[in-house]
Design an enzyme around this catalytic site. Sequence first.
Site, PDB file in Angstrom:
ATOM      1  N   ARG A 238      22.688  55.580  40.329  1.00  0.00           N
ATOM      2  CA  ARG A 238      23.078  56.645  39.412  1.00  0.00           C
ATOM      3  C   ARG A 238      23.268  57.915  40.221  1.00  0.00           C
ATOM      4  NH1 ARG A 238      24.386  53.305  36.337  1.00  0.00           N
ATOM      5  NH2 ARG A 238      23.754  53.009  34.138  1.00  0.00           N
ATOM      6  N   GLU A 267      29.683  62.675  36.369  1.00  0.00           N
ATOM      7  CA  GLU A 267      30.893  61.866  36.219  1.00  0.00           C
ATOM      8  C   GLU A 267      31.683  62.290  34.978  1.00  0.00           C
ATOM      9  OE1 GLU A 267      30.091  57.692  36.344  1.00  0.00           O
ATOM     10  OE2 GLU A 267      28.967  57.835  38.212  1.00  0.00           O
ATOM     11  N   HIS A 285      32.893  54.582  40.245  1.00  0.00           N
ATOM     12  CA  HIS A 285      31.924  53.776  39.478  1.00  0.00           C
ATOM     13  C   HIS A 285      32.456  52.361  39.232  1.00  0.00           C
ATOM     14  CE1 HIS A 285      28.252  54.417  36.700  1.00  0.00           C
ATOM     15  NE2 HIS A 285      28.336  53.142  37.031  1.00  0.00           N
ATOM     16  N   GLY A 287      30.927  49.549  40.457  1.00  0.00           N
ATOM     17  CA  GLY A 287      29.880  48.589  40.795  1.00  0.00           C
ATOM     18  C   GLY A 287      29.964  47.261  40.059  1.00  0.00           C
TER      19      GLY A 287
END
Length: 319
Positions: A238, A267, A285, A287
């Site tokens: 995070r 974000e 982002h 992932g």
Amino acid sequence: MGKVVVTGRIPEAALETLRAEHEVDAWAGSESIGREELLARVAGADAVVSLLTERVDGELLDAAGPQLKVVSNVAVGYDNIDVPACTERGVTATNTPGVLTEATADIAFGLILMATRRLGEGERLIRSGQAWKWGMFFLLGSGLQGKTLGIVGMGGIGQATARRARAFGMDVVYQSRSEIAPGVAAELGARRVELDELLAVSDVVSVHCPYGPATHHLIGAEQLAAMKGTAYLVNTARGPIVDEAALAAALRDGVIAGAGLDVFEKEPQVHPELLDLENVALVPHLGSATVETRTAMAVLAAENSLAVLRDEQPPTPIG
């Protein structure tokens, strides 16, 4: 038949799972749902399937009403959910651990390679149209074999990243709230250390811990200064775990060699100083961003909601 509100676009397989048993109101807009629209839509919902872009707090729970039974987050992290507020109202909160482990570990190791081998710099050079020529000292990076990977947070994703590191010939140290199983530690050749030692000995530091008050800016100016000047920082957990302003300064001033980030403090905003630096790889982002993983996450969230609405134990409750 109950009402299930889905706060954003999710794979059709998960929607079909939900529609088999309940009425589904799913937001289909290309942009995130607005707060006022969200509060209006959840009214009367028995279940809410939430994305990490939506804040699930007391206001939303009260807007839904006392019949709300479950909030199913389509993410392993749940810092967007006020879990105590859910508990206070008798609402079960769930997340989606496990199914995104391998995909996120892939991105973590991809960022390690991007940062240490300067792949982002190389691609930008090619795309810019600048002249270039192979040479012995052209865009030299750093190899991984025989180096040490320090993992902050040795849960499933941290362990999966460690397995990839071992395949690249790296040693592994980790900092975590608890020790991993002896058999896993032996398999990974992993040694548990305190954060200070991890920062001092690691050639790459990869962040995989949950986000909360205790880990806000866990990696700041002091911790970056404790790292080797030749070391790299990677964060796929995070954004607010890392102080972005401090990281930008450390990268600019050569305190550490480079970084790779998949997540950011605010974000989709990125600290503007990071955008001007060549020694940081930045991705938006990604992932869990594979078709297989995102589908599995959404289906698991749907199964969590259905289980609670059947008065059964959900597969992956939070806590």
